[in-house]
Motif scaffolding. Structure first.
Motif, PDB file in Angstrom:
ATOM      1  N   LEU A  52      43.268  30.789  50.273  1.00 50.61           N
ATOM      2  CA  LEU A  52      43.428  31.723  49.174  1.00 50.61           C
ATOM      3  C   LEU A  52      42.434  31.470  48.050  1.00 50.61           C
ATOM      4  O   LEU A  52      41.984  30.337  47.849  1.00 50.61           O
ATOM      5  CB  LEU A  52      44.850  31.645  48.608  1.00 50.61           C
ATOM      6  N   SER A  53      42.100  32.529  47.342  1.00 50.97           N
ATOM      7  CA  SER A  53      41.336  32.454  46.107  1.00 50.97           C
ATOM      8  C   SER A  53      42.085  33.279  45.070  1.00 50.97           C
ATOM      9  O   SER A  53      43.148  33.843  45.359  1.00 50.97           O
ATOM     10  CB  SER A  53      39.920  32.996  46.315  1.00 50.97           C
ATOM     11  N   LEU A  54      41.539  33.379  43.860  1.00 55.63           N
ATOM     12  CA  LEU A  54      42.130  34.239  42.843  1.00 55.63           C
ATOM     13  C   LEU A  54      41.188  35.382  42.519  1.00 55.63           C
ATOM     14  O   LEU A  54      39.978  35.192  42.394  1.00 55.63           O
ATOM     15  CB  LEU A  54      42.421  33.452  41.565  1.00 55.63           C
ATOM     16  N   SER A  55      41.758  36.585  42.363  1.00 55.56           N
ATOM     17  CA  SER A  55      40.984  37.785  42.064  1.00 55.56           C
ATOM     18  C   SER A  55      41.269  38.226  40.627  1.00 55.56           C
ATOM     19  O   SER A  55      42.427  38.413  40.248  1.00 55.56           O
ATOM     20  CB  SER A  55      41.353  38.902  43.041  1.00 55.56           C
ATOM     21  N   PHE A  56      40.194  38.374  39.835  1.00 55.98           N
ATOM     22  CA  PHE A  56      40.296  38.792  38.438  1.00 55.98           C
ATOM     23  C   PHE A  56      39.699  40.190  38.299  1.00 55.98           C
ATOM     24  O   PHE A  56      38.604  40.459  38.806  1.00 55.98           O
ATOM     25  CB  PHE A  56      39.540  37.821  37.533  1.00 55.98           C
ATOM     26  N   ASP A  57      40.378  41.077  37.557  1.00 60.07           N
ATOM     27  CA  ASP A  57      39.929  42.462  37.469  1.00 60.07           C
ATOM     28  C   ASP A  57      39.189  42.777  36.176  1.00 60.07           C
ATOM     29  O   ASP A  57      38.956  43.938  35.845  1.00 60.07           O
ATOM     30  CB  ASP A  57      41.103  43.422  37.639  1.00 60.07           C
ATOM     31  N   GLY A  58      38.794  41.765  35.428  1.00 62.90           N
ATOM     32  CA  GLY A  58      38.041  41.995  34.204  1.00 62.90           C
ATOM     33  C   GLY A  58      38.906  42.075  32.970  1.00 62.90           C
ATOM     34  O   GLY A  58      38.398  42.326  31.873  1.00 62.90           O
ATOM     35  N   ALA A  59      40.204  41.855  33.121  1.00 65.94           N
ATOM     36  CA  ALA A  59      41.098  41.875  31.964  1.00 65.94           C
ATOM     37  C   ALA A  59      42.171  40.799  32.082  1.00 65.94           C
ATOM     38  O   ALA A  59      43.223  40.893  31.459  1.00 65.94           O
ATOM     39  CB  ALA A  59      41.752  43.240  31.817  1.00 65.94           C
ATOM     40  N   ASP A  60      41.917  39.812  32.917  1.00 67.79           N
ATOM     41  CA  ASP A  60      42.908  38.774  33.190  1.00 67.79           C
ATOM     42  C   ASP A  60      42.372  37.403  32.803  1.00 67.79           C
ATOM     43  O   ASP A  60      41.171  37.175  32.741  1.00 67.79           O
ATOM     44  CB  ASP A  60      43.258  38.727  34.678  1.00 67.79           C
ATOM     45  N   ASP A  61      43.275  36.467  32.618  1.00 69.15           N
ATOM     46  CA  ASP A  61      42.905  35.061  32.499  1.00 69.15           C
ATOM     47  C   ASP A  61      44.136  34.207  32.748  1.00 69.15           C
ATOM     48  O   ASP A  61      45.248  34.718  32.895  1.00 69.15           O
ATOM     49  CB  ASP A  61      42.275  34.745  31.137  1.00 69.15           C
ATOM     50  N   LEU A  62      43.932  32.925  32.830  1.00 71.70           N
ATOM     51  CA  LEU A  62      45.027  31.978  32.988  1.00 71.70           C
ATOM     52  C   LEU A  62      44.909  30.919  31.900  1.00 71.70           C
ATOM     53  O   LEU A  62      43.843  30.314  31.718  1.00 71.70           O
ATOM     54  CB  LEU A  62      44.970  31.294  34.360  1.00 71.70           C
TER      55      LEU A  62
END
Length: 307
Positions: A52-62
């Motif tokens: 697995l990886s993480l997908s960011f849509d340009g408006a996300d963060d952790l």
């Protein structure tokens, strides 16, 4: 065809030169020389898999709980992004702007499509926008997985792409493994004071700004300077390898596996799978966690991984 005989340490087969057996209770391989048995110890090594990886849509963060305290620092991450997307992003940040404390890396069209690394005040401790040369970041905006690493030791900054000095999309591609793509000497050295414990790292943005669009995997922080050979080993010819105690043993301070960590969860608290929204990522070392409390801003897990 010969086989390896299963046995236990108390029920070993008859001694015979060249005989090999596997002890199911100790997980040792044992070999006999005709008189004595010699054991090759099990070392608790587990197979490394990357699902697995993480997908960011340009408006996300952790938002993470990790914060460093060191004058030497390194970061390693795999990213996948395409041209035409917003690539002003921070893989990590220690505060809420490039001009504040923390260590940041970003690419930006306003920065000549180059890289920038900054800490403790943008104007005094940083490698300026365009590190690695004009359009240096375009090499990684091709919709393929690439590895990025940077190291800081005092005022010395080094940047690596794909394990070395990759010029991926140029007319004369090259990649000298272990050699940095960009180097810079800052005016002010990184120090423990360059980190701000009130503003731990953010994965995927520079804290509510410059959001990353794309996929990210195998993010590791080191409170030490990785060598060129270390970076090349992490890149591993394009296939990620474990940087922790079960792999390269590079002593990361924090290591987020982006869904493949034993304590990673989806938003329901269950084992994550493809397309699930993120719950909590837990570093394999240090117990650090990364979460996002706003449901609409949660990145999602993806089965698209570097390989």
């Amino acid at each position: 065809m010969s086989t390896i005989t299963p046995t236990t340490s108390s029920t070993r087969p008859t001694a015979q030169a060249g005989r090999i057996a596997f002890e199911t209770n100790t997980k040792n391989i044992i070999v006999n020389d005709g008189t004595n048995w010699y054991a090759y110890n099990y070392d608790d090594t587990t197979a490394f898999s990357n699902n697995l990886s993480l997908s960011f849509d340009g408006a996300d963060d952790l938002q993470t709980t990790y914060n460093a305290a060191t004058s030497t620092f390194s970061m390693s991450v795999w990213i996948k992004a395409s041209s035409g997307t917003s690539m002003s992003f921070g893989a990590t940040s220690g505060n809420n702007s490039v001009g504040s404390k923390g260590v940041n890396i970003l690419t930006s069209t306003t920065a000549g499509n180059g890289f920038l690394i900054a800490w403790k005040g943008y104007n005094t401790g940083h490698a300026p926008a365009g590190l690695g040369g004009a359009n240096a970041a375009l090499d990684i905006l091709d919709g393929e997985w690439h590895h990025l690493a940077y190291t800081i030791n005092g005022t010395s900054i080094k940047l690596y792409k794909d394990g070395g000095d990759a010029a991926i999309n140029s007319s004369n591609p090259s990649n000298t493994q272990g050699s940095p793509f960009g180097t810079f000497t800052a005016g002010t050295a990184l120090s423990a004071g360059g980190f701000d414990s009130l503003h731990p790292y953010t994965i995927g943005s520079l804290v509510n700004g410059y959001f990353f669009t794309g996929k990210m995997d195998e993010l590791a922080f080191f409170e030490s300077e990785l060598s060129g050979s270390d970076v090349s080993a992490i890149y591993n010819s394009g296939v990620p390898t474990d940087v922790g105690s079960q792999g390269l043993n590079l002593s990361p301070s924090a290591y987020f596996r982006m869904g493949d960590g034993s304590s990673d969860t989806n938003s329901s608290g269950a084992t994550p799978s493809n397309l699930d929204s993120v719950g909590t990522l837990t570093s394999l070392v240090g117990g650090y966690t990364a979460t996002q409390s706003t449901p609409s801003r949660k990145p999602t897990y993806s089965n698209d991984t570097p390989s």
